[in-house]
Enzyme design. Structure first.
Site, mmCIF file in Angstrom:
data_model
loop_
_atom_site.group_PDB
_atom_site.id
_atom_site.type_symbol
_atom_site.label_atom_id
_atom_site.label_comp_id
_atom_site.label_asym_id
_atom_site.label_seq_id
_atom_site.Cartn_x
_atom_site.Cartn_y
_atom_site.Cartn_z
ATOM 1 N N ARG A 154 0.561 -31.244 7.536
ATOM 2 C CA ARG A 154 1.766 -30.771 7.575
ATOM 3 C C ARG A 154 2.536 -30.341 8.189
ATOM 4 O O ARG A 154 2.907 -30.871 8.768
ATOM 5 C CB ARG A 154 1.338 -29.361 6.596
ATOM 6 C CG ARG A 154 2.886 -28.724 6.087
ATOM 7 C CD ARG A 154 2.515 -27.315 5.385
ATOM 8 N NE ARG A 154 1.993 -28.257 4.116
ATOM 9 C CZ ARG A 154 1.590 -27.261 2.742
ATOM 10 N NH1 ARG A 154 0.955 -26.286 3.678
ATOM 11 N NH2 ARG A 154 1.731 -27.684 2.443
ATOM 12 N N TYR A 155 1.637 -29.981 9.032
ATOM 13 C CA TYR A 155 2.451 -29.451 10.495
ATOM 14 C C TYR A 155 2.108 -30.803 11.611
ATOM 15 O O TYR A 155 0.556 -31.463 11.043
ATOM 16 C CB TYR A 155 1.567 -28.784 11.112
ATOM 17 C CG TYR A 155 1.649 -27.443 10.526
ATOM 18 C CD1 TYR A 155 3.362 -26.745 10.370
ATOM 19 C CD2 TYR A 155 1.181 -26.587 9.488
ATOM 20 C CE1 TYR A 155 3.053 -25.277 9.063
ATOM 21 C CE2 TYR A 155 0.782 -25.176 9.086
ATOM 22 C CZ TYR A 155 2.782 -24.522 9.402
ATOM 23 O OH TYR A 155 2.278 -24.095 8.060
ATOM 24 N N ARG A 167 -1.240 -30.615 13.489
ATOM 25 C CA ARG A 167 -2.566 -29.880 13.494
ATOM 26 C C ARG A 167 -3.498 -30.044 12.057
ATOM 27 O O ARG A 167 -1.312 -30.387 10.628
ATOM 28 C CB ARG A 167 -2.771 -28.699 13.266
ATOM 29 C CG ARG A 167 -2.257 -27.792 12.921
ATOM 30 C CD ARG A 167 -1.037 -26.745 13.716
ATOM 31 N NE ARG A 167 -0.878 -25.184 12.822
ATOM 32 C CZ ARG A 167 1.012 -25.345 13.356
ATOM 33 N NH1 ARG A 167 0.945 -25.698 14.043
ATOM 34 N NH2 ARG A 167 1.301 -24.545 12.679
ATOM 35 N N CYS A 186 -17.713 -22.928 -3.063
ATOM 36 C CA CYS A 186 -17.941 -21.582 -2.040
ATOM 37 C C CYS A 186 -19.596 -20.280 -2.183
ATOM 38 O O CYS A 186 -19.814 -20.875 -3.256
ATOM 39 C CB CYS A 186 -16.741 -20.405 -2.274
ATOM 40 S SG CYS A 186 -15.163 -20.751 -1.470
ATOM 41 N N CYS A 192 -13.580 -16.098 -4.703
ATOM 42 C CA CYS A 192 -12.117 -14.968 -5.138
ATOM 43 C C CYS A 192 -11.241 -15.289 -6.167
ATOM 44 O O CYS A 192 -10.845 -16.316 -6.719
ATOM 45 C CB CYS A 192 -11.363 -15.009 -3.928
ATOM 46 S SG CYS A 192 -12.025 -14.916 -2.305
ATOM 47 N N CYS A 230 -8.532 -16.973 -5.320
ATOM 48 C CA CYS A 230 -7.663 -18.366 -5.029
ATOM 49 C C CYS A 230 -7.430 -19.246 -5.294
ATOM 50 O O CYS A 230 -6.396 -19.830 -5.473
ATOM 51 C CB CYS A 230 -9.122 -19.430 -5.298
ATOM 52 S SG CYS A 230 -9.596 -21.153 -4.238
ATOM 53 N N ARG A 279 -6.910 -22.143 -3.619
ATOM 54 C CA ARG A 279 -7.385 -23.681 -3.954
ATOM 55 C C ARG A 279 -7.971 -23.540 -5.178
ATOM 56 O O ARG A 279 -8.956 -24.913 -6.039
ATOM 57 C CB ARG A 279 -7.998 -23.814 -2.865
ATOM 58 C CG ARG A 279 -6.942 -25.330 -2.422
ATOM 59 C CD ARG A 279 -7.799 -25.827 -1.079
ATOM 60 N NE ARG A 279 -6.983 -25.317 0.216
ATOM 61 C CZ ARG A 279 -6.740 -24.922 1.141
ATOM 62 N NH1 ARG A 279 -8.053 -24.303 1.576
ATOM 63 N NH2 ARG A 279 -6.173 -24.461 2.316
ATOM 64 N N ASP A 284 -0.571 -16.010 -2.985
ATOM 65 C CA ASP A 284 -0.054 -17.412 -3.870
ATOM 66 C C ASP A 284 0.336 -17.236 -5.246
ATOM 67 O O ASP A 284 -0.656 -16.546 -5.887
ATOM 68 C CB ASP A 284 -0.939 -18.897 -3.229
ATOM 69 C CG ASP A 284 -0.681 -18.941 -1.770
ATOM 70 O OD1 ASP A 284 0.174 -18.579 -1.294
ATOM 71 O OD2 ASP A 284 -1.830 -19.650 -0.937
ATOM 72 N N ASP A 286 3.355 -18.479 2.446
ATOM 73 C CA ASP A 286 2.933 -19.603 2.200
ATOM 74 C C ASP A 286 3.854 -20.392 1.574
ATOM 75 O O ASP A 286 3.405 -20.264 0.104
ATOM 76 C CB ASP A 286 1.674 -20.171 2.157
ATOM 77 C CG ASP A 286 1.148 -21.535 2.603
ATOM 78 O OD1 ASP A 286 1.770 -22.553 2.850
ATOM 79 O OD2 ASP A 286 0.232 -21.266 2.892
ATOM 80 N N LYS A 319 3.987 -22.031 6.348
ATOM 81 C CA LYS A 319 3.394 -20.316 6.205
ATOM 82 C C LYS A 319 4.971 -19.705 7.149
ATOM 83 O O LYS A 319 5.038 -20.400 8.242
ATOM 84 C CB LYS A 319 2.650 -19.981 7.225
ATOM 85 C CG LYS A 319 1.159 -20.390 6.890
ATOM 86 C CD LYS A 319 -0.630 -20.299 7.754
ATOM 87 C CE LYS A 319 -1.636 -20.477 7.172
ATOM 88 N NZ LYS A 319 -1.879 -21.969 6.983
HETATM 89 C C1 LIG Z 1 -2.646 -22.220 7.589
HETATM 90 C C2 LIG Z 1 -2.402 -24.368 7.343
HETATM 91 C C3 LIG Z 1 -3.062 -24.403 8.571
HETATM 92 C C4 LIG Z 1 -2.872 -23.596 10.112
HETATM 93 O O1 LIG Z 1 -2.047 -22.802 10.290
HETATM 94 P P1 LIG Z 1 -1.564 -21.744 11.408
HETATM 95 O O2 LIG Z 1 -0.892 -21.064 11.392
HETATM 96 O O3 LIG Z 1 -1.819 -23.045 12.914
HETATM 97 O O4 LIG Z 1 -3.150 -21.028 11.500
HETATM 98 C C5 LIG Z 1 -2.769 -25.848 8.984
HETATM 99 N N1 LIG Z 1 -2.399 -26.660 8.089
HETATM 100 C C6 LIG Z 1 -1.374 -26.077 6.319
HETATM 101 C C7 LIG Z 1 -1.546 -27.164 5.884
HETATM 102 C C8 LIG Z 1 -2.048 -24.952 6.568
HETATM 103 O O5 LIG Z 1 -2.237 -24.326 5.255
#
Ligand SMILES: *Cc1c(COP(=O)(O)O)cnc(C)c1O
Length: 387
Positions: free
Chosen positions: A128-129, A132, A141, A145, A148, A150, A308, A345, A352
């Site tokens: 997404r980002y 990362r 798990c 939870c 959850c 997911r 969520d 989120d 986020k």
């Molecule tokens: C939470 C998340 C991350 C990591 O986010 P940070 O703010 O860097 O901790 C990366 N990818 C996805 C899809 C996420 O939901």
């Protein structure tokens, strides 16, 4: 050091453990109890087992009967011991024992609230980002939870086993040189054997542009016995950061404190994520107790999540307004390290979004009017050339 656990009396604890082991036709043996594989093989899964563990309410009985085919139920003996058998509103119990309210679908409820499937270039990877990715290692798990995010994947056999997916994932990451950070989550990556985890982390760290590896795990809360010196050695070898998941101070038991000590002494940086849950932790004192307990075991609260809008979790959610009030009760009122970032989120895949209290009252002509933690007004004036 201050004691922060509920079942502190060792005699009471072993009596309860004796009762728990008897449900599985065994007697309590300390060494077995402390073996994480024994814990995994003696999880509470079936309604009959819960009936012997707790005085169940009608809503719980019906929840347990229905949830079997919807979203698996499992609770480790370690976590089960923390549940108050006579209190249906026990904050530990609300997190893991299903209720019939899970069948209710509210307006806006979704099965994939964070839109992860949309940002997924291949099964088990969310990109997404730009810099990362989120790698879903397993779909199981130690315990489940009820809130959850997911649940559509986890416990449902929703993912192919990692060995079948890992080559494609590594190939994708090798091509995407903009990715510097891999977050392993799931499912719980710490349920992998030490060798398999070592192997996966090794393959990821061998990619030249990957400089940061982290794991999101609730194992230290659900199954602290899994944290062994051998596991810590694997994490240290690959310079992994850990994001743990805790929702209530009662989870910080002596076993959990020992697991966190092993990790911190082993040089693993520790953060924690908390989900804001109605009846579990939605008041200032409960959150303070949790975050203070975490600091005492060298865990830094990282995120507080607005829950969520997952299908069937309406009964566990609070309003955003309540969340903001709670954050106002923390920031400035306690140690800065004890205050996580409150985030939503954003449903639909927005990522986020931090939710912050309004601290800037006015900002004009280089003059900022600020509201401090106690609600008083202060001002700050920009340097002359920016006015
Ligand atoms: C939470 C998340 C991350 C990591 O986010 P940070 O703010 O860097 O901790 C990366 N990818 C996805 C899809 C996420 O939901």
């Amino acid at each position: 050091m201050k004691e922060n656990t509920v079942p502190a009396d060792p005699l009471k604890r072993s009596a309860r453990r004796e009762e728990i082991c008897r449900i599985f036709g065994e007697s309590y043996d300390r060494a077995r109890w402390n073996d994480w594989r024994w814990q995994m093989h003696h999880r509470f899964i079936k309604p009959e087992q819960f009936k012997q563990l707790l005085r169940l309410t009608g809503a719980e009985r019906r929840g347990l009967a229905m949830s079997q085919e919807k979203f698996a139920v499992a609770v480790t003996p370690h976590f089960a011991e923390l549940i108050d058998p006579n209190d249906p509103s026990c904050p530990i119990r609300l997190q893991v024992v299903p209720r019939e309210e899970e069948l209710l679908v509210g307006p806006g409820d979704m099965t994939d609230p964070c839109g992860e499937d949309h940002d997924s270039p291949m099964p088990g990877l969310v990109h997404r980002y730009p810099d990362r990715v989120l790698l879903l290692a397993l779909d199981t798990c130690a315990a489940y939870c009820r809130y959850c995010t997911r649940s559509r994947l986890v416990s449902q056999g929703g993912l192919d086993p990692l060995p079948r997916r890992v080559d494609a994932i590594v190939a994708y990451l090798e091509q995407h040189t903009e990715v510097r950070d891999v977050l392993l989550s799931g499912g719980d990556p710490l349920l992998m054997s030490d060798d398999r985890l070592d192997d996966l982390l090794g393959r990821l760290s061998a990619i030249p542009h990957i400089e940061f590896l982290r794991i999101g795990s609730r194992v230290p809360s659900f199954l602290p016995q899994r944290v062994t010196p051998e596991l810590v050695a694997v994490l240290r070898k690959h310079r992994v950061w850990l994001s743990l998941h805790f929702c209530h101070a009662r989870e910080i038991t002596p076993e959990v404190a020992r697991a966190c000590d092993l990790l911190a002494d082993g040089g693993i940086p520790l953060g924690s994520q908390t989900v804001l849950l109605r009846g579990v932790n939605d008041d200032v004192q409960t959150l303070k107790d949790l975050f203070h307990a975490l600091l005492r075991v060298r865990v830094r609260p990282y995120y507080l999540y607005q829950c969520d809008p997952v299908v069937g979790t309406g009964h566990l959610r609070t309003s955003v307004h309540r969340g903001m009030e709670l954050m106002n009760g923390l920031r400035g009122h306690t140690t800065g390290y004890a205050v996580p970032t409150y985030v939503i989120d954003a449903p639909g895949g927005g990522g986020k979004v931090p939710i912050q209290a309004e601290t800037i009252l006015d900002y004009q002509n280089g003059h900022v009017s600020l509201r401090n933690w106690a609600g008083q007004a202060y001002s700050y004036v920009d340097p002359a050339e920016h006015a």
